[in-house]
Design a protein around this motif. Structure first.
Motif, PDB file in Angstrom:
ATOM      1  N   GLN A 191      38.992  39.389  42.858  1.00 29.25           N
ATOM      2  CA  GLN A 191      39.560  39.366  41.510  1.00 29.25           C
ATOM      3  C   GLN A 191      38.637  40.130  40.570  1.00 29.25           C
ATOM      4  O   GLN A 191      37.425  40.132  40.735  1.00 29.25           O
ATOM      5  CB  GLN A 191      39.709  37.919  41.017  1.00 29.25           C
ATOM      6  CG  GLN A 191      40.647  37.081  41.868  1.00 29.25           C
ATOM      7  CD  GLN A 191      42.079  37.565  41.766  1.00 29.25           C
ATOM      8  OE1 GLN A 191      42.535  37.965  40.712  1.00 29.25           O
ATOM      9  NE2 GLN A 191      42.782  37.535  42.878  1.00 29.25           N
ATOM     10  N   ASP A 192      39.242  40.767  39.576  1.00 31.05           N
ATOM     11  CA  ASP A 192      38.437  41.462  38.574  1.00 31.05           C
ATOM     12  C   ASP A 192      37.692  40.451  37.728  1.00 31.05           C
ATOM     13  O   ASP A 192      38.250  39.411  37.348  1.00 31.05           O
ATOM     14  CB  ASP A 192      39.333  42.308  37.656  1.00 31.05           C
ATOM     15  CG  ASP A 192      39.942  43.488  38.379  1.00 31.05           C
ATOM     16  OD1 ASP A 192      39.297  43.998  39.310  1.00 31.05           O
ATOM     17  OD2 ASP A 192      41.050  43.896  38.004  1.00 31.05           O
TER      18      ASP A 192
ATOM     19  N   VAL B 222      36.229  43.137  33.064  1.00 23.92           N
ATOM     20  CA  VAL B 222      37.148  44.193  33.490  1.00 23.92           C
ATOM     21  C   VAL B 222      38.568  43.866  33.040  1.00 23.92           C
ATOM     22  O   VAL B 222      39.305  44.741  32.575  1.00 23.92           O
ATOM     23  CB  VAL B 222      37.065  44.382  35.021  1.00 23.92           C
ATOM     24  CG1 VAL B 222      38.129  45.350  35.506  1.00 23.92           C
ATOM     25  CG2 VAL B 222      35.687  44.844  35.430  1.00 23.92           C
ATOM     26  N   GLN B 223      38.962  42.609  33.142  1.00 26.50           N
ATOM     27  CA  GLN B 223      40.291  42.206  32.696  1.00 26.50           C
ATOM     28  C   GLN B 223      40.465  42.474  31.208  1.00 26.50           C
ATOM     29  O   GLN B 223      41.528  42.907  30.759  1.00 26.50           O
ATOM     30  CB  GLN B 223      40.526  40.728  33.005  1.00 26.50           C
ATOM     31  CG  GLN B 223      40.639  40.440  34.484  1.00 26.50           C
ATOM     32  CD  GLN B 223      40.744  38.953  34.788  1.00 26.50           C
ATOM     33  OE1 GLN B 223      40.646  38.117  33.902  1.00 26.50           O
ATOM     34  NE2 GLN B 223      40.944  38.635  36.060  1.00 26.50           N
TER      35      GLN B 223
END
Length: 189
Positions: A62-63, A67-68
């Motif tokens: 998962q980011d 980053v999200q």
């Protein structure tokens, strides 16, 4: 100077905070996996021969939240770094259209203009690449038609401006090139 030093210090502290926040889950996971391992060593040794261990399912990465957040703030960022092409393998299904490859020319059986256009000419003339007249566009063909068909045929066979001789496919017959020119001219009548 004070501002530069302060900005540098803030940047270093924020990077350190990011590194620490990402390292915390890893460190706690490592510590929790080490403690049970030492206490269960004897029982694990006895059970290894008796029961096979189930395969562990890989987790999808998962980011991280940073980053999200960047993705949410800059939606065009993903579009800029998206793949620009696709690889297709022979014998596998692919969702792109590939123009039929022209075989060798047969002097006794010249191909029609549509076949030559779709196999060679459409690369430039479908989009107007490098100033080429678009297929079916009367305005872009009008000045060229005024020069006469013979001139257009000679330019297509011998090359003209950015257009290479025979559209870059030297093994085409002259008759096939004139058929392709006539096919494109018929689209603007």
């Amino acid at each position: 100077m004070k501002k530069v030093v302060m900005l540098s210090a803030v940047a270093m502290l924020s990077l350190a905070g990011v590194a620490v926040s990402q390292a915390e889950p890893t460190a706690s996971a490592t510590a929790s996996s080490v403690a049970p391992a030492t206490s269960a060593t004897a029982s694990a040794t006895a059970s290894v021969a008796s029961a096979p261990t189930p395969a562990k399912k890989e987790e999808i990465p998962q980011d991280p939240p940073q980053v999200q957040k960047l993705i949410a703030l800059y939606p065009n960022l993903i579009a800029r770094i998206a793949p620009q092409g696709k690889v297709c393998f022979e014998g596998k299904e692919c969702d792109i259209t590939i123009a039929a490859q022209l075989g060798p020319a047969d002097p006794n059986n010249p191909r029609d203009g549509k076949t030559i256009y779709e196999g060679v000419c459409h690369t430039c003339h479908a989009t107007g690449l490098l100033g080429s007249p678009k297929f079916g566009d009367k305005a872009s063909w009008s000045a060229r038609i005024g020069k006469g068909k013979t001139t257009l045929h000679n330019n297509a066979i011998n090359g003209f401006n950015a257009m290479p001789a025979k559209g870059g496919k030297a093994d085409l017959l002259d008759v096939e090139v004139t058929n392709a020119v006539d096919y494109m001219l018929d689209s603007v009548k």
